[in-house]
Design an enzyme around this catalytic site. Structure first.
Site, PDB file in Angstrom:
ATOM      1  N   SER A 194     -10.723   2.826   1.548  1.00 44.40           N
ATOM      2  CA  SER A 194      -9.324   3.136   0.612  1.00 44.40           C
ATOM      3  C   SER A 194      -8.165   2.460   0.978  1.00 44.40           C
ATOM      4  CB  SER A 194      -9.420   4.727   0.728  1.00 44.40           C
ATOM      5  OG  SER A 194      -8.946   5.053   2.092  1.00 44.40           O
ATOM      6  N   ASP A 195      -7.620   2.405  -0.043  1.00 40.22           N
ATOM      7  CA  ASP A 195      -6.122   2.326  -0.081  1.00 40.22           C
ATOM      8  C   ASP A 195      -5.465   3.783   1.254  1.00 40.22           C
ATOM      9  OD1 ASP A 195      -3.386   0.649   0.219  1.00 40.22           O
ATOM     10  OD2 ASP A 195      -3.975   0.495  -1.500  1.00 40.22           O
ATOM     11  N   ALA A 196      -4.233   3.612   2.039  1.00 37.03           N
ATOM     12  CA  ALA A 196      -3.916   4.608   2.216  1.00 37.03           C
ATOM     13  C   ALA A 196      -3.829   5.633   1.983  1.00 37.03           C
ATOM     14  CB  ALA A 196      -2.328   3.328   3.204  1.00 37.03           C
ATOM     15  N   MET A 228       0.645  -1.077  -0.024  1.00 40.52           N
ATOM     16  CA  MET A 228       0.271  -0.422  -0.242  1.00 40.52           C
ATOM     17  C   MET A 228       0.897   0.956  -0.001  1.00 40.52           C
ATOM     18  SD  MET A 228      -3.055  -0.953   2.704  1.00 40.52           S
ATOM     19  CE  MET A 228      -1.938  -1.211   4.009  1.00 40.52           C
TER      20      MET A 228
END
Length: 780
Positions: free
Chosen positions: A302-304, A1
């Site tokens: 969400s992704d980071a 990520m």
């Protein structure tokens, strides 16, 4: 990520084939889930009613708090963790990640369930990609096993270890199709093919989650990155993606559909813009496709820092605007790295100002509450820390890891049957290479200090195998070069005060000479070459497939001795060995905790390689992206010669993999020559072990539709079975091509179609299968 790049950067600056069935519209692997899970788990109606009762009692601020997931590095400076503790106490956090200490999870959970008004427990997540304490082969390696049942077992063990330390959720499996091996995150996926990718996606979801979400000893699966991330331009991580509808529906979405059909409780949105619209605020993806078309009932994270990144994309004005746009699109939770601002708290203000309705906010929060209810966290929020070590150190887990590593290995080359090595005739072995004597490198990427994982290196595995009966000499040969910029994992280790062990550099020229001397005095040389673990994974794209550093020079010098040479490769992408004359090449990928022992078993024939490539093994990055399953174009006769200065044919085809025995295919038979649209097609083929050893073969079935509404690929995988046969044994394998296997999404009709057409069919041991047949599909 990207979480690691941003979080750490800122901190430093400051089953088996029987389990496969057709999905509703795309024809890929799935596992059916009932609306009322077995084993006494709460049914959908009970869960929904409980969640709605909670929502009715919550303030907008408390609801908004459930939409935030914070990084929490327990070993990080207090300046990073104290504000998060305070946020938990105020009901401003719904989840945390990066904690694997059960005492720490209990401490933080206690704040949530005893100090907040609503007493809503936290979800704890972690990147359990291919194991927690027990590390299995890299996911691309497990895909090379073509064994969904084994993969399901591996992720079931990973889930058990994770649940034992207080984790509830993993950001896995990564189900992105990757046809560009320059992309570093090919490490985490199942390769280039949507059929194989779908089978692996469903198997991993079943392994992580068990029969239903909340089953004891299991965790929530979080397939990622929705969607198209594997098609990043130029194979460059985080870059934009531009995909036709044909590729999106027929190649990149099917593994996600298979994961949803298998019951995945979470989906992670992708970083990048898909066809010009950032995925994290893409209403078409997150709502129209995922929920309205596929019926997904879980929650989307969400992704980071991907919500903040919506402003970086140029889509939103600022953080609050980004949070609002994401929630309206269908996002449920924002993942926030340390030192980065979170903006879901502003959602309550948006409600007060009339920019978001209460119903819209409740719609975002409800799936999160439902997941916590399903996981039983309101009744049992804490983990029994006293039982964790017994689960983490279960010897059966290491046995399973050994089995997985053996089944994942792919024998690429074996001239004159060099392998397996004759233990009785070998008195000395030279083990050479910069990756040979490392217990860390066998583990691969996505293994963190908090995993406390221990691996067995290749040199140690060989030494354990031969004992004192064979002399084993060792040379590193050359240095493994460092990346031009540090990987996110190295940066995180530095921040946490647990840097990786560094070896003093050696003189490459002198060590190559020493390695050659050892090779000359040995009966056989085993060269362990490839890429260090930080060269694959996130932020690990490469512009070349050449061996890093001076490894090629080392390989050529040892081969030039004329002594037998076996190459063991560790990497997640194809590597170009420059037409090396090494007698045998065995791809181990990154084999995991028991990698050294698995390698030794394979070398000496105590295990027989049966894995097959899940990617086309191309020699040059200039050929990427590539796939065996391409559309037939103009001048098909010269398809492999479209570069004037070289061929674009792969070194090894998709599905390729040798054995220590041989297999023969015969009697490919289609039950009847013609079928109507909507009818299943029955196919059989005889497979014979024509060699002298028991071994595994992965029988593969491919089709080509000759004409139709749209052009179809030259070949498509539509079935596979991994079987074990004794010498001389013949088995008749049965395949069924369902209507879903024969339909596809057409840009002409903007829908799924099954055409009347003639079909070619092939069965064999790779995508180059030669045994052919045909059948017709006609109207009713």
């Amino acid at each position: 990520m990207n979480m690691l790049r941003k979080a750490v950067g800122h901190a430093l600056l400051a089953g088996s084939i029987l389990a496969m069935a057709a999905s509703g519209q795309a024809g890929y692997a799935r596992s059916a889930k009932s609306s009322t899970p077995p084993g006494g788990a709460p049914g959908d109606t009970d869960v929904t009613n409980r969640a709605k009762t909670l929502l009715a009692k919550m303030t907008p601020e408390e609801k908004a708090g459930q939409l935030s997931q914070y990084f929490y590095f327990g070993q990080a400076p207090a300046t990073m963790t104290d504000p998060i503790d305070a946020a938990i106490a105020k009901g401003q956090a719904g989840a945390l990640l990066f904690i694997t200490d059960p005492a720490q999870t209990n401490k933080l959970q206690k704040i949530a369930v005893e100090q907040t008004r609503m007493k809503i427990p936290l979800l704890f997540g972690f990147d359990v990609i291919h194991g927690l304490r027990t590390i299995f082969p890299a996911p691309i390696g497990m895909a090379a096993s073509w064994d969904p049942a084994m993969v399901e077992q591996a992720q079931g063990i990973a889930a058990a270890e994770s649940r034992a330390v207080g984790l509830h959720w993993t950001f896995a499996p990564m189900v992105d199709i990757a046809r560009d091996a320059r992309w570093g995150r090919i490490f985490e996926g199942a390769g280039e093919d949507p059929y194989l990718g779908s089978a692996m996606a469903a198997a991993q979801v079943r392994g992580f989650q068990g029969r239903h979400i909340g089953e004891p000893g299991h965790i929530i699966a979080g397939p990622k990155h929705f969607a198209g991330y594997g098609a990043a331009m130029g194979g460059r991580d985080y870059d934009e993606v531009d995909l036709s509808d044909n590729l999106l529906w027929n190649v990149y979405l099917p593994p996600f559909k298979a994961a949803v059909d298998a019951g995945a409780g979470n989906i992670m949105s992708a970083y990048m813009a898909l066809n010009g619209e950032p995925a994290t605020a893409n209403h078409w993806l997150l709502t129209k496709v995922l929920r309205d078309t596929w019926g997904f009932k879980g929650f989307v994270v969400s992704d980071a820092d991907a919500v903040n990144s919506l402003t970086t994309h140029g889509l939103t004005r600022d953080g609050p605007d980004a949070a609002l746009r994401a929630v309206k699109a269908g996002l449920n939770m924002e993942m926030i790295p340390p030192t980065m601002p979170g903006h879901m708290g502003s959602i309550a203000t948006a409600v007060a100002e009339g920019r978001l309705t209460t119903a819209e906010l409740d719609k975002a929060v409800q799936p999160i509450l439902e997941m916590k209810i399903r996981m039983g966290l309101f009744e049992n929020p804490y983990v029994d820390a006293s039982k964790a070590e017994a689960v983490l150190n279960d010897p059966a887990h290491r046995t399973a890891a050994l089995h997985a590593a053996e089944r994942s290995a792919v024998l690429l080359r074996n001239e004159n049957a060099l392998l397996p090595l004759d233990r009785t005739g070998i008195k000395s072995i030279a083990v050479i290479g910069p990756l040979a004597d490392s217990a860390r490198e066998v583990l691969g990427s996505w293994v963190f200090p908090m995993n406390k994982a221990v691996g067995v290196g290749i040199l140690a595995g060989i030494t354990d195998k031969v004992g004192k009966t064979v002399r084993v000499d060792y040379s590193a040969g050359v240095n493994m070069p460092k990346r031009t910029y540090p990987s996110p994992f190295v940066m995180m280790e530095t921040m946490m005060g647990t840097p990786a062990v560094k070896r003093p550099p050696i003189d490459d020229t002198a060590e190559i000479a020493r390695a050659v001397g050892l090779a000359k005095n040995a009966d056989v040389s085993v060269l362990v070459l490839g890429e260090s673990q930080e060269m694959s994974g996130e932020m690990a794209s490469r512009a070349s497939f050449d061996l890093p550093g001076r490894q090629q020079e080392l390989l050529d010098a040892v081969v030039a001795t004329g002594k037998p040479v076996v190459v063991l490769l560790m990497s997640a992408r194809p590597l170009n060995l420059k037409n090396s004359k090494a007698g045998a090449i065995l791809d181990l990928w990154y084999p995991g905790s028991e990698g050294g022992h698995a390698a030794a078993n394979l070398l000496f024939g105590d295990a027989v390689p049966g894995g097959k490539l899940p990617i086309s093994w191309i020699p040059s990055a200039a050929q990427a992206p590539t796939t065996y399953s391409y559309l037939i174009s103009h001048d098909q006769a010269n398809a492999m010669h479209r570069y004037w200065d070289g061929s674009n044919e792969p070194t090894y085809a998709f599905g390729h993999g040798l054995s220590y025995t041989s297999f023969t295919y015969s009697n490919l038979h289609v039950q009847q020559p013609s079928y109507h649209v909507g009818e299943p097609v029955k196919v059989s083929v005889d497979l014979t072990n024509s060699g002298k050893r028991t071994g595994d073969e992965v029988a593969q079935l491919y089709i080509h539709q000759r004409s139709g509404t749209s052009s179809r690929p030259i070949r498509e995988l539509k079935g596979f079975q991994r079987v074990t046969l004794k010498p001389g044994e013949t088995r008749t394998l049965q395949f069924t091509l369902t209507p879903s296997d024969l339909r596809y999404w057409s840009a002409v009709t903007r829908d799924w179609v099954q055409d009347e057409s003639a079909f070619d069919i092939w069965a064999g041991g790779s995508s180059n299968a030669a045994l052919a047949g045909s059948f017709e599909i006609s109207g009713r």
